[in-house]
Design an enzyme around this catalytic site. Structure first.
Site, PDB file in Angstrom:
ATOM      1  N   ASP A  49       8.912  16.917   4.654  1.00  0.00           N
ATOM      2  CA  ASP A  49       8.326  17.544   3.356  1.00  0.00           C
ATOM      3  C   ASP A  49       9.048  18.002   2.551  1.00  0.00           C
ATOM      4  OD1 ASP A  49       6.630  15.336   2.335  1.00  0.00           O
ATOM      5  OD2 ASP A  49       4.706  16.969   2.939  1.00  0.00           O
TER       6      ASP A  49
ATOM      7  N   ASP B 190       7.611   4.982  -0.894  1.00  0.00           N
ATOM      8  CA  ASP B 190       6.869   3.726  -0.124  1.00  0.00           C
ATOM      9  C   ASP B 190       7.465   2.613  -1.441  1.00  0.00           C
ATOM     10  OD1 ASP B 190       5.250   5.642   1.402  1.00  0.00           O
ATOM     11  OD2 ASP B 190       5.897   6.426   0.057  1.00  0.00           O
TER      12      ASP B 190
ATOM     13  N   HIS C 114      11.374  12.707   3.571  1.00  0.00           N
ATOM     14  CA  HIS C 114       9.273  12.696   3.127  1.00  0.00           C
ATOM     15  C   HIS C 114       9.591  12.003   1.901  1.00  0.00           C
ATOM     16  CE1 HIS C 114       4.866  11.419   3.493  1.00  0.00           C
ATOM     17  NE2 HIS C 114       5.704  10.946   4.500  1.00  0.00           N
ATOM     18  N   ARG C 115       9.019  11.306   1.407  1.00  0.00           N
ATOM     19  CA  ARG C 115       9.110  10.824  -0.706  1.00  0.00           C
ATOM     20  C   ARG C 115      10.386  11.701  -1.475  1.00  0.00           C
ATOM     21  NH1 ARG C 115       2.188  10.997  -0.841  1.00  0.00           N
ATOM     22  NH2 ARG C 115       2.134  10.743   1.891  1.00  0.00           N
TER      23      ARG C 115
ATOM     24  N   GLU D  69       9.151   1.639   3.284  1.00  0.00           N
ATOM     25  CA  GLU D  69       7.946   0.954   3.943  1.00  0.00           C
ATOM     26  C   GLU D  69       7.411   0.961   3.044  1.00  0.00           C
ATOM     27  OE1 GLU D  69       4.768   5.080   4.124  1.00  0.00           O
ATOM     28  OE2 GLU D  69       3.528   2.918   4.911  1.00  0.00           O
TER      29      GLU D  69
ATOM     30  N   GLU E 240      13.207   8.619   2.849  1.00  0.00           N
ATOM     31  CA  GLU E 240      11.612   7.588   3.064  1.00  0.00           C
ATOM     32  C   GLU E 240      10.923   7.559   1.673  1.00  0.00           C
ATOM     33  OE1 GLU E 240       7.681   6.872   4.131  1.00  0.00           O
ATOM     34  OE2 GLU E 240       8.091   8.400   2.895  1.00  0.00           O
TER      35      GLU E 240
ATOM     36  N   HIS F  99       3.857   5.627  -3.703  1.00  0.00           N
ATOM     37  CA  HIS F  99       2.441   5.931  -2.616  1.00  0.00           C
ATOM     38  C   HIS F  99       1.382   5.717  -2.242  1.00  0.00           C
ATOM     39  CE1 HIS F  99       0.189   7.542   0.676  1.00  0.00           C
ATOM     40  NE2 HIS F  99       1.343   7.568   1.061  1.00  0.00           N
TER      41      HIS F  99
ATOM     42  N   LYS G 153       4.313  -0.018   1.495  1.00  0.00           N
ATOM     43  CA  LYS G 153       2.902   0.227   1.460  1.00  0.00           C
ATOM     44  C   LYS G 153       2.248  -1.161   0.838  1.00  0.00           C
ATOM     45  CE  LYS G 153       1.636   4.554   1.817  1.00  0.00           C
ATOM     46  NZ  LYS G 153       1.646   4.651   3.562  1.00  0.00           N
TER      47      LYS G 153
END
Ligand code: G3P
Ligand code: CA
Length: 228
Positions: free
Chosen positions: A223, A38, A9-10, A103, A36, A51, A105
């Protein structure tokens, strides 16, 4: 039991500053199957990886990402040492090492993202299945579908599984990306029966990770991808 795809995540937000090349490199070292991140579109049109809609939380700058030029964004620091990456830089870093979940965003991110994806499909070592483009923003997803229906789409949802499935049918999505707060074993089964993969976010706790595995999800966004 099937092992879900490990999705950082990120990058690996639990280990290093989110959405930085360093965090993404860390996720690769932890053996993720996908990363992943953003994206937002800045004032000069480039797609950057960050993000929030504003700079204040994660950088030494302030104000809206969409209102800044690339040059202004590149001068900023994250935790005093890291930079805001371009989407292209991330693709260059992870090419051939794992898949990517982009993503969308920010607003107006679909056209530029599709252009980059199509460039990397044509000229670099990427294929459609290496990508999944997700968003909470329906209009961005419809735009992606309109530009290239072969780009895999993920429907992000933190409110309603049935609504996510309905939208998924409209844009011929590959996956539903529910928050852990709305997931049930029945929802996972129903989605999969209708042909969607289920990639759940953001799951950091070992007990919850085990529960998601028991539910038979296809991917877990964490994460701490090392815990998966
Ligand atoms: O893509 C899953 C997850 O990242 C969506 O929520 O706020 O962490 O971008 P957020
Ligand atoms: Ca995200």
């Amino acid at each position: 039991m099937k092992q879900p795809l490990k999705i950082g995540h990120r990058g690996a937000k639990g280990h290093l500053a989110e959405n930085t090349l360093e965090s993404i490199q860390k996720a690769l070292e932890l053996g993720v199957g996908a990363i992943e991140l953003d994206v937002h579109r800045c004032r000069t049109g480039e797609l950057v990886v960050i993000h929030d809609f504003t700079l204040d939380r994660t950088t030494n700058g302030e104000g809206e990402v969409a209102g800044k030029t690339l040059e202004e964004l590149r001068a900023l620091k994250i935790e005093g040492k890291f930079k805001i990456p371009l989407l292209k830089e991330v693709l260059d870093l992870i090419e051939g090492k794992c898949r990517i979940n982009i993503e969308l965003k920010g607003s107006h991110t679909a056209p530029g993202t599709c252009e980059i994806i199509r460039d990397y499909l044509k000229n670099r070592n990427w294929s459609y299945e290496d990508f999944i483009v997700s968003s909470f923003q329906k209009n961005e997803l419809f735009e992606v579908y309109g530009i290239d229906p072969n780009i895999p789409i993920g429907i992000l949802s933190k409110a309603s599984f049935p609504e996510a499935i309905e939208l998924g049918k409209l844009v011929k999505a590959k996956a539903i990306h529910p928050s852990i707060g709305i997931i049930t074993r029945a929802n996972v089964k129903l989605s999969q029966q209708q042909g969607f993969l289920v990639n759940v976010w953001t799951v950091n706790d070992p007990e919850a990770i085990q529960r998601m595995k028991n539910f038979g999800v296809d991917g877990i966004i964490s994460d701490y991808p090392d815990l998966l």
